[in-house]
Each structure stands twice: as structure tokens, then as C-alpha cells.
Design a protein around this motif. Sequence first.
Motif, PDB file in Angstrom:
ATOM      1  N   PHE A 124       0.818  -1.205   0.000  1.00 43.51           N
ATOM      2  CA  PHE A 124       0.000   0.000   0.000  1.00 43.51           C
ATOM      3  C   PHE A 124       0.855   1.259   0.000  1.00 43.51           C
ATOM      4  CE2 PHE A 124      -3.044  -2.991   2.130  1.00 43.51           C
ATOM      5  CZ  PHE A 124      -3.916  -3.082   1.053  1.00 43.51           C
ATOM      6  N   TYR A 125       2.063   1.175   0.576  1.00 43.92           N
ATOM      7  CA  TYR A 125       2.975   2.313   0.630  1.00 43.92           C
ATOM      8  C   TYR A 125       4.363   1.837   0.252  1.00 43.92           C
ATOM      9  CZ  TYR A 125      -0.810   4.345   3.383  1.00 43.92           C
ATOM     10  OH  TYR A 125      -2.031   4.784   3.799  1.00 43.92           O
ATOM     11  N   GLY A 126       5.160   2.759  -0.259  1.00 48.26           N
ATOM     12  CA  GLY A 126       6.514   2.406  -0.656  1.00 48.26           C
ATOM     13  C   GLY A 126       6.550   1.866  -2.075  1.00 48.26           C
ATOM     14  N   ASP A 127       7.735   1.755  -2.579  1.00 48.95           N
ATOM     15  CA  ASP A 127       7.937   1.310  -3.957  1.00 48.95           C
ATOM     16  C   ASP A 127       8.466  -0.117  -3.983  1.00 48.95           C
ATOM     17  OD1 ASP A 127       7.182   3.796  -4.986  1.00 48.95           O
ATOM     18  OD2 ASP A 127       9.208   4.586  -4.691  1.00 48.95           O
ATOM     19  N   LEU A 128       7.781  -0.963  -4.722  1.00 45.16           N
ATOM     20  CA  LEU A 128       8.271  -2.303  -5.009  1.00 45.16           C
ATOM     21  C   LEU A 128       8.865  -2.234  -6.412  1.00 45.16           C
ATOM     22  CD1 LEU A 128       8.332  -5.302  -4.009  1.00 45.16           C
ATOM     23  CD2 LEU A 128       6.302  -5.642  -5.410  1.00 45.16           C
ATOM     24  N   GLU A 129      10.183  -2.172  -6.478  1.00 46.06           N
ATOM     25  CA  GLU A 129      10.852  -1.967  -7.756  1.00 46.06           C
ATOM     26  C   GLU A 129      11.120  -3.306  -8.430  1.00 46.06           C
ATOM     27  OE1 GLU A 129      14.323   0.339  -7.053  1.00 46.06           O
ATOM     28  OE2 GLU A 129      13.224   1.997  -6.114  1.00 46.06           O
ATOM     29  N   LEU A 130      10.648  -3.442  -9.665  1.00 45.85           N
ATOM     30  CA  LEU A 130      10.809  -4.680 -10.434  1.00 45.85           C
ATOM     31  C   LEU A 130      11.613  -4.411 -11.696  1.00 45.85           C
ATOM     32  CD1 LEU A 130       7.167  -6.132 -10.280  1.00 45.85           C
ATOM     33  CD2 LEU A 130       9.090  -6.655  -8.759  1.00 45.85           C
ATOM     34  N   VAL A 146       8.371 -14.186  -8.984  1.00 53.23           N
ATOM     35  CA  VAL A 146       9.294 -13.051  -9.037  1.00 53.23           C
ATOM     36  C   VAL A 146      10.403 -13.330  -8.030  1.00 53.23           C
ATOM     37  CG1 VAL A 146       9.574 -10.578  -8.635  1.00 53.23           C
ATOM     38  CG2 VAL A 146       7.489 -11.433  -9.721  1.00 53.23           C
ATOM     39  N   VAL A 147      11.671 -13.137  -8.418  1.00 54.09           N
ATOM     40  CA  VAL A 147      12.791 -13.544  -7.557  1.00 54.09           C
ATOM     41  C   VAL A 147      13.749 -12.379  -7.364  1.00 54.09           C
ATOM     42  CG1 VAL A 147      12.593 -15.902  -8.405  1.00 54.09           C
ATOM     43  CG2 VAL A 147      14.268 -14.353  -9.451  1.00 54.09           C
ATOM     44  N   ILE A 172      10.172 -17.751 -14.074  1.00 59.79           N
ATOM     45  CA  ILE A 172      10.611 -16.466 -13.517  1.00 59.79           C
ATOM     46  C   ILE A 172      10.124 -15.356 -14.447  1.00 59.79           C
ATOM     47  CG2 ILE A 172      12.590 -15.067 -12.863  1.00 59.79           C
ATOM     48  CD1 ILE A 172      14.139 -17.658 -12.391  1.00 59.79           C
ATOM     49  N   SER A 173       9.247 -14.502 -13.919  1.00 55.00           N
ATOM     50  CA  SER A 173       8.644 -13.463 -14.757  1.00 55.00           C
ATOM     51  C   SER A 173       9.263 -12.093 -14.544  1.00 55.00           C
ATOM     52  CB  SER A 173       7.132 -13.371 -14.487  1.00 55.00           C
ATOM     53  OG  SER A 173       6.896 -13.061 -13.126  1.00 55.00           O
ATOM     54  N   ARG A 192      15.150 -13.642  -2.006  1.00 54.45           N
ATOM     55  CA  ARG A 192      13.697 -13.485  -1.980  1.00 54.45           C
ATOM     56  C   ARG A 192      13.062 -14.167  -3.184  1.00 54.45           C
ATOM     57  NH1 ARG A 192      10.567 -12.935   1.648  1.00 54.45           N
ATOM     58  NH2 ARG A 192      10.915 -10.794   2.360  1.00 54.45           N
ATOM     59  N   VAL A 193      11.900 -14.823  -2.955  1.00 52.82           N
ATOM     60  CA  VAL A 193      11.048 -15.357  -4.021  1.00 52.82           C
ATOM     61  C   VAL A 193       9.616 -14.948  -3.690  1.00 52.82           C
ATOM     62  CG1 VAL A 193      10.098 -17.417  -5.118  1.00 52.82           C
ATOM     63  CG2 VAL A 193      12.535 -17.316  -4.582  1.00 52.82           C
ATOM     64  N   LEU A 194       8.910 -14.366  -4.656  1.00 49.96           N
ATOM     65  CA  LEU A 194       7.521 -13.943  -4.479  1.00 49.96           C
ATOM     66  C   LEU A 194       6.589 -14.845  -5.275  1.00 49.96           C
ATOM     67  CD1 LEU A 194       7.932 -10.064  -4.840  1.00 49.96           C
ATOM     68  CD2 LEU A 194       7.549 -11.326  -2.731  1.00 49.96           C
ATOM     69  N   LEU A 195       5.505 -15.291  -4.634  1.00 52.32           N
ATOM     70  CA  LEU A 195       4.461 -16.081  -5.292  1.00 52.32           C
ATOM     71  C   LEU A 195       3.101 -15.456  -5.023  1.00 52.32           C
ATOM     72  CD1 LEU A 195       5.324 -19.840  -4.523  1.00 52.32           C
ATOM     73  CD2 LEU A 195       5.761 -18.571  -6.633  1.00 52.32           C
ATOM     74  N   SER A 196       2.135 -15.829  -5.825  1.00 52.95           N
ATOM     75  CA  SER A 196       0.744 -15.457  -5.561  1.00 52.95           C
ATOM     76  C   SER A 196       0.110 -16.506  -4.649  1.00 52.95           C
ATOM     77  CB  SER A 196      -0.028 -15.372  -6.872  1.00 52.95           C
ATOM     78  OG  SER A 196      -0.096 -16.664  -7.478  1.00 52.95           O
ATOM     79  N   ALA A 197      -1.074 -16.185  -4.115  1.00 57.84           N
ATOM     80  CA  ALA A 197      -1.776 -17.153  -3.266  1.00 57.84           C
ATOM     81  C   ALA A 197      -2.099 -18.422  -4.062  1.00 57.84           C
ATOM     82  CB  ALA A 197      -3.050 -16.524  -2.709  1.00 57.84           C
ATOM     83  N   ALA A 198      -2.468 -18.243  -5.347  1.00 61.63           N
ATOM     84  CA  ALA A 198      -2.741 -19.414  -6.186  1.00 61.63           C
ATOM     85  C   ALA A 198      -1.473 -20.225  -6.418  1.00 61.63           C
ATOM     86  CB  ALA A 198      -3.340 -18.962  -7.518  1.00 61.63           C
ATOM     87  N   GLY A 199      -0.341 -19.532  -6.533  1.00 62.38           N
ATOM     88  CA  GLY A 199       0.924 -20.240  -6.713  1.00 62.38           C
ATOM     89  C   GLY A 199       1.294 -21.048  -5.479  1.00 62.38           C
TER      90      GLY A 199
END
Length: 856
Positions: A124-130, A146-147, A172-173, A192-199
Motif C-alpha cells: 500500500f505504501y513504498g515502492d516495489l521496484e521490479l 518473481v525472484v 521467472i517473470s 527473496r522469491v515472491l508467489l501469488s496465493a494461487a501459486g
Amino acid sequence: MTFGTFLAHARRESRGGGARLVFFIACLALGVGAVVSVSSFADALDRGVRGEARQLLAADLSMRGRQPIGEDLRKAVAELPGSETADVLEMLTVVAVPSPDSGDGTTGASQLVELKVVDGGYPFYGDLELRPAGPLAPHLGPDTAVVGPELLRRLGVDIGDTLRIGGEDFQISAVVEREPDRVGGAFSMGPRVLLSAAGLERAGLEQYGSRIVYRLLVKLPVERDAELETLAAELEALAPDDGRVRVETYREAQPALRQGMRRMESYLGLAALLSLLVGGVGVAQTVRTWLAGRLDAIAVLKCLGYRPREVLALYLGQTALLGLVGSVVGVGLGVGLQLVAARLLEGILPVESLALWQPAAWFQGLLLGVGVSVLFSIAPLVTARRVPPVRVLRRSAEPLPASGWARWGTGAVLLGGTFALAWWQARSPIEAALFVGGLVAVTAVLTLAALALTRFARRPRSGARLWLRHGLSALARPGASTLGAIVGLGLGVLVVLAMFLVERGLVRQLDQDLPEGAPTAFFIDIQPDQWDGVREILERDDAEVGTAPVVMARIASLDGRDVSELVTERETRAEAEGGDVEEETWALRRELRLTYLDQLPEDNEILEGTLWGDPEVDEISVETEFAENLGVGLGSRVVLDIQGVQKELRVTSLRQVDWSTFGINFFMVVEPGVLESAPQFRLAAARLSPQRVQEAQDELAVAYPNVTVVQIREVLERVTAILSRLGLGVRLLGSLTVIAGLAILAGAVSAGAVRRGAEVALYKTLGMTRRQVVATYATEYALVGLVAGIIGTIGGGILAYAVLTRGMEVDWAPVAWHFPLALGVTVALSVGAGLVASLRALQRRPIEVLRAADAG
């Protein structure tokens, strides 16, 4: 006396005193620089944490727990008008690279990672830089991930390649370059590795016993910010009483980080203050030397009608003015040290918000610098009041001795002022009192050593070499720098050596002293039906494997008293006594990991009671320190809440655990036959070679992807690297104390340059060579360094021993050569500083001194 008269006198006094002014300013600047750098850095970090609090939490409000957030809390949040929510789940797991063209599910290299699952509008706040740039949601599908960039480097993959997570393949997207709520990447357990709830559902990693942290992030409308604390309190009331869910606002973001920063600021602040106080000793010595050459001028002022208090005010004002100049120079030095600290702590603490503009820290440094210069000059300035006007006619008239009340009063002012400065710096009267008490004790020992050396130097030595006799006698001459130099150098050596020994002791405990029989890796979250297969993988090559079942539970009551009642009672007591609430209640709030065993491991020793000796009750054995924290003993009744089922057990034994073996150990062990039917998982530890650990991790990533592998050596190496960087920064700060001590010695030598020039001329006239004169002075400075080094080295060893063994419970095993090395460096620095300050006197020819004497 008007202000104009004061300035005129100050301008005249500064003429011809360049060397004196330089050393006066240097003594203060070193200490003020240390104070300003610590204060600036701490203020910048705290302001950065507060200023970016929402970014650090990524929300206005967060609920955090080891279990999914309950429906009552979710419903209460949903009823808040204009609120938005996002779910975040974090855990450790192992990812792997599928072997190309294998077709049989095998993998290549694997890596322990920190997995984050996000669902909703995070952040909600801050920047998630991809990379590539863009929002997160499009990059997170059921089969994409996302890794972090370090994972790409370690596994040799790139965007578009495939990772195997939980037995399923993910593409890896994107690469995450920066997360707003991830602080201190150096402390992370893996990339770090990011997944969705479905993932996550597809990977199947969320199982019983998995070490998962659940967070519900909440964003509120701007107009509700004023009532944020009230909302948090209402939600806290809806949370379970057992402390499973913690509610915090963005104003409380990163509490552990803030607490650690406050402790670091207090510790380093006192170390910086010590540098400033040592500089104060140099100030006192410089002022004393200065006034010794101004006695005639003071007598003239009194003949012209100046009253004693006006004379005192005149020279005290000049001292304060010089203190201000030295403090300004120190502020500039502090800014430079601040930049060095930022480089050393980059990646350990959030230094991105560090700003050079720190007026509050500069003002603190200026006040401390001027305060120390005035405080330490009071004693020598009392001499100015006692100079008799008759000295104008009779040069032999010396200042009247100060009365006993004046001496005691001056000492009390100095001690009280030091305590006040320490209180201001540490923000704690207890820490200030301990600091001043230790400082007085060490200073007393150093003073006694200096007096003993002076007395020893007065003894006649008719049989010694000429340069040795004169070098010794120089220590006892009037105006010698023996006392101030020994005190300053000794304190500096003590601080730097103690800091070094503490850091080395911690590093050795973490790195070098890992027992030979200790496991090299832990295997976590093994499900009961997976154990046979996991054991088969681990026991290849006859590897030694330890294992234990694990049951999760919480304390419901102790001896008939509900745990919530006990927590409230301890919180109230801690707040009343000024104690740490978290420290007082952690044992009651924490989620426990229990096991059941027939026999205790070899590193457990029964101290009280008997193991499984009462067939009438269900028994539990408790580790002694944990029992003390809980407030239980033999015969106590402990009721555990195990997944909603309560079980009462009786404490029948207390045991001591040797945690340094890194074996599988627990605070609480239950007798067999009690917990076998409870939901559980298994923990294993094995001693394998680094290559075998990696092979086992790669195999488990295919066969049992939910099993997490933690390599102990890798974790210890990461912690050791962090400690080394922190230790270097702390030692650099402490070294300013040593430099201040050297400045005292060099300043005193420089102040007596005229007298030393006459000495050199006399020595050479009597037939001494330049080498013998140098040897004479080197003897004097070496003895100063030797005494200061011996006391400082012994004191540093004692302090490090106390901190390591009492404060950190680390074995005392110093390296023997550290002590003679510290002593040798101290002597070498003392000789070097003294000879450099004497260089001008050593280069003068006898004829120049004799001509100057005739001209006078």
C-alpha cells in the motif's frame, strides 16, 4: 570588564600560542567528532525509520501471527469504512532448477530462499521496484514467480527460466530489486522469491508444522489516521489472549530494529563521550601549561584593578571560546566519520535516508565540547584567582595554594558534570552511573600507576647509562606530561582492546568453536509419513543423523493461574520498575516446540528431580533457565494448549542443556505416551560434508519439496561477516580515544618546546650525541606508553572477560599474542608521538639556544 575588553585580551593571548591552540583544538575535536558521528547516525536512522514508517510496514496497520488471521479480526477490519486489505505470508523453503531434458522430475542446483506470498494490493505504501518495471500483480500468476537478483546469480538462471518450488515448476517473470518492508538484507536467510496465493496452493507448501508467518496488511483512509491507535487497541482486544496475533501500527514499525538502534546509540555514545573526556584531560593539561606562562600577566591585571572573579571570568571565557572553535572542527570531523559509518553499515542497517544535515546532533556536539572544555579547565583556572599582585615585583611569588574546600568543590563539580554529560548521552541514569563509576575506578588505577612511575623515576641511578638516567628523571620534572598522558592513553587502550576482544570472542564462538561432532545442517518440517524416505537420503555414506518429533503448543496456565493473568501481572511490574516488557513475558507468550523422548540426549543433565519416575502423573522436564523465566519448579502444574486440546502435566525434573553442541534440544520434553497422537512433524539434524549437504538438499527438493534445509555453517559465516563489519566500525570509533591520549602527550611535549630546546642544547654541550638525546626522550615516552599499555591491556582484558562471560555467556579463550601486541603498539605510538612533537627541539643547534638566552 566589557565585552570589547574581553575580546582584546583574548586576541593578545592567542599571539604566539599556535602550537598550544592546535593541541587544545585537536583534543576537543576528536571527542566532539566521535559524539557528532554517533548522534548524527542514530538520529538519521531513527528519523528515517519514522519518516518512512508506512513504507517499512507497507500499510497503516498490520496483524501478524504464526497462524492465519482469524475471521473475527478480518470481519472487524472489513467493517471499517474505506479500508483495504492484503494478505502476506512468509516462510523458508528450498527452490531448485529442473534438470534439462530429464523427464523424471530430477533437479540441478537448489537454494534456501525466503518465500513471500502476497494477495491483494500489496504494497500500500513504498515502492516495489521490479525489472522489468511495472506493477507486481501481472507478474504473479499460478505458475509464475518473481525472484531476487542474488538468486539469479547463485543458480545461474534468468528471467524466463524455470524454478521448481514445492515440486511444481514456475517461470521467472521478473526480478525484485527493492521491497519497502524488507530491512537489513544482510540478516536474511536467503534470496527473496515472491508467489501469488494461487501459486502457493499449487506448490502445496502450507502444511502442518510449516514455519509460516501470516500478516494481514490494512490501509485506512487518510482522515482516520488520528484514531489509528484507538483502532489498533480495539483490534488487539479481539485478538486471542494467548498472544498469537500481534497488532501494530506504522508508528511502531520495526520495533526490534528501533530497540537495537537505541542500544547501539547508548553504547557507542558512551564510547564517544569517553574520547571527549580524554580530550578534556588534554584540555586541562593545556590550560595548566598556558596559565603557568601567564602568571606575570595575571599579576599585572590584578595590579591594574582586576578582581579575582574577573580574572577567572577572563580566562574561563577564553577557554570556552577555544572550546567552541575546537567543537566546530569536531563537527566537521563527525560528518566525515558519519560517511565512513554509512559505508561500513551498508546492507546491515537502513542507511539510505542518511543525511549530512543534522543540526540537532551538531548542537549536541557543540554543547558537549564547550561543556567539557569548561568543566576540565576549572581546576587549573582556580590558579588564576590565587596569583598574588606582588609577583610583579617579586617573580618568585607563587600562586597561593587552593583551600581544601576549593579542591573538594572542584572535584565534585567535575564528577557531577561528567555524570550529567553521561546521562545526557546515554539517556539513562543507571548507565551513566555505571559509566562514571567504571571511569573513576580505571582513572584511579591509572593515576596511582603514574604516581608510582614518577616516584620510581626520582630514585638515583648512578650506575645506569646517561641517556637512561635522564630519560627516567624527565618523568618526574615539574610540568611533565606523565599523569595526563598515562590516563588518556590507558583509557584508550582499554576501550579499543576490550572492543576487539569482545568481537573476536563472539566470532570465535560462532565460527571457530563449532564442535567437531555438531551437525552441519538441520532439516525442518518433515511430515511423519515422509520420515523414512528422508532418513534414507540422509543416512547414505553412514552419516550420523539425529531426529525428534515436534509438537506445537502454548501455555494455557501455570499452577492454576491463567497465562493471560500472568502476562498482565508481569507487564504491570515491568512497566512500574522500568524493565523490558518483552523480556519479562516472552516465555509465557511464545509458541512452544515440544518433543517426547525415552532418554535425554547426552548434552542434557538432570539437576533436580527424576526423569519419568512418577507413574501417577503425566510428566514434563523443563530446562532450568526457561523454568526460571516461567516461574515454575519441581511439582508445578503446567497446562498446555495443543491445537485447542488442553493437557495438564507435572514438572518432575529440571535439566541443564549444553546449547553449544548445536544438537536437537528443547526447553520442554514430555514423557512418552502423552503426545504421540497429537499433530506433529519431525526435525532432523545430520553431520554431512558441504558437498553432501548440497546433494541432499537437491534430492529433497525433488522428493520432499516441503522440507527446509538450513546449513549451519552458511548461517554462521553470514553472522560472522556482520559482526566483523560492526566490530571494525566500533574499533574505529574507540581508536579516537587512543588518538586523544597521544594528542595529550604530544601537546604537553609541544607546550614545553622552549624548555626542551634548552635541554637539548645542554645535553649536546655536555657531549651527548643526537642519537643519545633521542634515546633519552624515547625512554621517557616509552615508559609512559609502557605503564599506560599495561594498565589499559589488563583493564581491557578484564572488561572483555566480564562482557563475554557474564553478559553474553561466551567462553573466555583469548589469543595470548593479542595482549603483548596491544602493549607493543601502545609503546610504539607513544614514542612516535612524543618524538614527532620533540622534532623541532631536537633539530635546534646549541648555539641558537645560547644566542636566544643572551638576547633574552
